[in-house]
Design an enzyme around this catalytic site. Structure first.
Site, PDB file in Angstrom:
ATOM      1  N   ALA A  54       0.883  -1.084  -0.012  1.00 39.36           N
ATOM      2  CA  ALA A  54      -0.087   0.056  -0.014  1.00 39.36           C
ATOM      3  C   ALA A  54       0.930   1.121  -0.040  1.00 39.36           C
ATOM      4  O   ALA A  54       0.489   2.219  -0.809  1.00 39.36           O
ATOM      5  CB  ALA A  54      -1.029   0.133   1.241  1.00 39.36           C
ATOM      6  N   GLU A  74       9.486   3.570   7.770  1.00 42.91           N
ATOM      7  CA  GLU A  74       9.220   2.185   8.018  1.00 42.91           C
ATOM      8  C   GLU A  74      10.007   1.907   9.501  1.00 42.91           C
ATOM      9  O   GLU A  74      10.997   2.540   9.615  1.00 42.91           O
ATOM     10  CB  GLU A  74       9.957   1.195   7.137  1.00 42.91           C
ATOM     11  CG  GLU A  74      10.176  -0.227   7.128  1.00 42.91           C
ATOM     12  CD  GLU A  74       9.055  -0.802   7.620  1.00 42.91           C
ATOM     13  OE1 GLU A  74       8.717  -1.355   8.625  1.00 42.91           O
ATOM     14  OE2 GLU A  74       7.970  -0.712   6.871  1.00 42.91           O
ATOM     15  N   ASN A  82       5.417  -6.599   6.159  1.00 43.17           N
ATOM     16  CA  ASN A  82       4.882  -7.995   5.848  1.00 43.17           C
ATOM     17  C   ASN A  82       4.411  -8.394   4.622  1.00 43.17           C
ATOM     18  O   ASN A  82       4.589  -9.515   4.182  1.00 43.17           O
ATOM     19  CB  ASN A  82       3.432  -7.965   6.604  1.00 43.17           C
ATOM     20  CG  ASN A  82       3.217  -9.656   7.059  1.00 43.17           C
ATOM     21  OD1 ASN A  82       3.772 -10.089   7.583  1.00 43.17           O
ATOM     22  ND2 ASN A  82       1.973  -9.609   6.421  1.00 43.17           N
ATOM     23  N   GLY A  87       2.686 -14.068  -0.145  1.00 46.07           N
ATOM     24  CA  GLY A  87       2.835 -15.278  -1.225  1.00 46.07           C
ATOM     25  C   GLY A  87       2.951 -14.805  -2.420  1.00 46.07           C
ATOM     26  O   GLY A  87       3.393 -15.495  -3.261  1.00 46.07           O
ATOM     27  N   GLY A  88       3.043 -13.492  -2.744  1.00 41.99           N
ATOM     28  CA  GLY A  88       3.116 -12.932  -3.895  1.00 41.99           C
ATOM     29  C   GLY A  88       2.161 -13.412  -5.078  1.00 41.99           C
ATOM     30  O   GLY A  88       2.317 -13.441  -6.311  1.00 41.99           O
ATOM     31  N   ARG A 333     -11.096 -19.740   2.364  1.00 42.71           N
ATOM     32  CA  ARG A 333     -10.226 -20.219   3.653  1.00 42.71           C
ATOM     33  C   ARG A 333     -10.662 -20.566   4.829  1.00 42.71           C
ATOM     34  O   ARG A 333     -10.336 -21.335   5.604  1.00 42.71           O
ATOM     35  CB  ARG A 333      -9.201 -18.820   3.874  1.00 42.71           C
ATOM     36  CG  ARG A 333      -8.128 -18.805   2.599  1.00 42.71           C
ATOM     37  CD  ARG A 333      -7.373 -17.674   2.695  1.00 42.71           C
ATOM     38  NE  ARG A 333      -6.200 -17.533   1.697  1.00 42.71           N
ATOM     39  CZ  ARG A 333      -5.310 -16.465   1.587  1.00 42.71           C
ATOM     40  NH1 ARG A 333      -5.528 -15.432   2.274  1.00 42.71           N
ATOM     41  NH2 ARG A 333      -4.429 -16.629   0.816  1.00 42.71           N
ATOM     42  N   GLU A 473      -3.819  -3.588   5.154  1.00 38.07           N
ATOM     43  CA  GLU A 473      -4.401  -4.501   6.005  1.00 38.07           C
ATOM     44  C   GLU A 473      -4.824  -3.765   7.244  1.00 38.07           C
ATOM     45  O   GLU A 473      -5.626  -3.978   8.221  1.00 38.07           O
ATOM     46  CB  GLU A 473      -3.342  -5.466   6.398  1.00 38.07           C
ATOM     47  CG  GLU A 473      -3.991  -6.583   7.256  1.00 38.07           C
ATOM     48  CD  GLU A 473      -3.056  -7.571   7.549  1.00 38.07           C
ATOM     49  OE1 GLU A 473      -3.422  -8.318   8.402  1.00 38.07           O
ATOM     50  OE2 GLU A 473      -2.142  -7.781   6.767  1.00 38.07           O
ATOM     51  N   ILE A 489      -3.157  -8.127  -2.212  1.00 42.72           N
ATOM     52  CA  ILE A 489      -2.144  -7.351  -2.955  1.00 42.72           C
ATOM     53  C   ILE A 489      -3.055  -6.312  -3.913  1.00 42.72           C
ATOM     54  O   ILE A 489      -2.699  -5.008  -3.700  1.00 42.72           O
ATOM     55  CB  ILE A 489      -1.023  -8.167  -3.880  1.00 42.72           C
ATOM     56  CG1 ILE A 489      -0.182  -9.226  -2.888  1.00 42.72           C
ATOM     57  CG2 ILE A 489      -0.258  -7.097  -4.421  1.00 42.72           C
ATOM     58  CD1 ILE A 489       0.611  -9.913  -3.740  1.00 42.72           C
TER      59      ILE A 489
END
Length: 506
Positions: A54, A74, A82, A87-88, A333, A473, A489
């Site tokens: 983001a 950061e 994170n 998982g990309g 999930r 998130e 993503i």
């Protein structure tokens, strides 16, 4: 808003029912202040807190829209947050690869899949906004140099294949190119910089932030706190709180410190906390998602997670006590995680189920070699060898394999209704690759309430908090009870881009 004293706002969190006094990983929680009389150490155009998907997308988009002085902060020593270890996986409707593979998809179809997973409480407007701009975000990653496998994946809960995966099988395949692009275009980046609170103007608007320099996560804080004025505004892209055990246990007492987590250690939620103190609306905090593709045999996200995500559409998950299937391997999930958690012995102890794949099909994923090499997965030359190793009833397992292979042949799963499109021609036969499955805390659907402009809603006024935007998130309510895999993503990037456009007023 201007009539509400900030000290009164700080009491607000105590009524949230979210462990207001819970101990954080960091030594102290942030505290916002009125900006009246504050001595500014620095004045910049835009402040971005967080360097994940983001924050990076926001910085690039703001630059494209004309911003000249962007500062990204950061708190950890490394950039990417994170996002770098996720998982990309990137889902989008109407992509070039879908057209190449003949996959018919649309914004409506992707949104409907997500609404079904969200169990009726997902935000359709936000989901539609993200899906409508997902291809733009995907293009941003490609423009920056991200590389993806030349095939699509169909993840659990998705009605069609719409997911790209980075060639390195993790989020770093996106965060690193985006970070390099940020540096190339002149974004100012600062690591070891911890957010210490907002500085608020006379009308309740966010005019700046307090940032602690030389911050070392989990240690005493030697650094100086700087007061930084943000002329255009502040974008909060600080991520979720999955590593904050006290906070997640306040929502779900079963998510103790003994439950594994796929997140980076910095996912502790202080930025979200401080937006609540400022008046942001807490939304869906109790919806915390566990990844059903994780392994109990490795820490963090590990190698098995992406291996499993790739192989689940053409694999068979079985109980070790019966040898029988117990779930649709590509359901959403929550459905799968709940089903896996029911695999226990007579005393209630976990008995992690098995994911069985033909080796010839599993090896198409690059993680297969690592899974076997690092002993978090196994290769067996016969069903007898597999059954003996895990103590699975041989007769039951043989019968289940034969039954499942019948579904592969006919294309219809009569046990659990699994979509067999990706399983076509991929029979379960020796030699086998096997991994164990057990859920890990993965994603927080809850956070602050935002609108489709990435503006943060104010519980005191019913309007948006001026000068404050949020993306990723740290925001809540978008996905509802359960988020579909590969949708984080695009959400993070689209909302980061949206925050930048709103802030730049374009």
């Amino acid at each position: 808003m201007s009539n509400i004293d900030l000290l009164g706002r700080r009491k607000f969190i105590a009524g949230l029912g979210i462990a207001a006094g819970a101990a954080m990983v960091a030594p102290a929680m942030a505290v916002s202040e009125k900006a009246d009389g504050v001595k500014w150490d620095k004045e910049v155009e835009i402040v971005i807190i967080g360097s994940g998907f983001a924050g990076l997308a926001a910085a690039i988009e703001a630059t494209r829209k004309g911003a000249k002085d962007i500062h990204m902060f950061e708190k950890m020593s490394y950039f990417g947050g994170n996002s770098a270890i996720n998982g990309g996986l990137f889902a989008a409707p109407g992509t070039p690869m879908q057209k190449t593979e003949g996959v018919k998809d649309s914004v409506d179809r992707m949104v409907n899949d997500q609404l079904a997973s969200g169990r009726g409480v997902a935000d359709e407007g936000l989901l539609r906004h993200v899906a409508s701009h997902a291809v733009e975000a995907l293009q941003m990653t490609l423009d920056a140099g991200s590389e993806f496998h030349p095939y699509l994946q169909q993840l659990g809960g998705h009605s069609v294949a719409r997911t790209y995966q980075t060639t390195v099988s993790c989020g770093a395949g996106i965060t690193q190119p985006l970070f390099k692009e940020c540096k190339r275009i002149g974004v100012n980046t600062h690591n070891r910089s911890k957010f210490e609170g907002f500085l608020v103007g006379a009308k309740g608007e966010v005019v700046g932030v307090k940032m602690r320099t030389n911050y070392h996560f989990g240690e005493d804080q030697p650094g100086k706190v700087l007061n930084i004025r943000a002329k255009r505004g502040v974008i909060m892209a600080t991520g979720g709180f999955a590593q904050n055990v006290d906070l997640r246990m306040a929502q779900d007492p079963t998510l103790t410190a003994d439950v594994g987590c796929t997140n980076a250690p910095g996912a502790t939620g202080e930025g979200m906390y401080e937006m609540f103190r400022l008046g942001a609306i807490p939304t869906h905090l109790a919806y915390i998602q566990s990844g059903p593709w994780a392994s109990p045999d490795e820490g963090g996200f590990g190698y098995v997670s992406n291996y499993s995500i790739f192989n689940l559409p053409h694999s068979m998950a079985v109980s070790r006590t019966t040898g029988k299937r117990f779930m649709n391997e590509i359901a959403d999930r929550k459905t799968r995680a709940d089903a896996e958690l029911e695999n226990r012995d007579e005393k209630g102890n976990p008995v992690p189920p098995l994911l069985i794949t033909s080796f010839k099909d599993s090896k198409a994923h690059p993680n297969t070699e690592k899974v076997i090499k690092y002993n978090v997965g196994w290769k067996f030359d016969s069903v007898e060898e597999l059954a003996t190793h895990f103590g699975v009833p041989l007769a039951g397992l043989k019968a289940q394999i034969a039954e499942y292979n019948g579904y592969v042949k006919t294309g219809e799963d009569k046990q659990f209704g699994k979509n067999m499109t990706k399983a076509a021609g991929k029979y379960i036969e020796a030699p086998f690759t096997v991994v164990r499955l057990w859920p890990k805390v993965h994603y927080c659907q809850g956070g602050v309430k935002v609108n489709t402009k990435a503006e943060v809603a104010d519980s005191f006024t019913g309007k948006s908090i001026p000068g404050l935007y949020a993306a990723g998130e740290v925001c809540g309510g978008i996905h509802g009870v359960s988020r579909l895999g590969s949708c984080s993503i695009p959400e993070c990037m689209v909302m980061g881009m949206t925050a930048a456009r709103s802030l730049m007023k374009v």
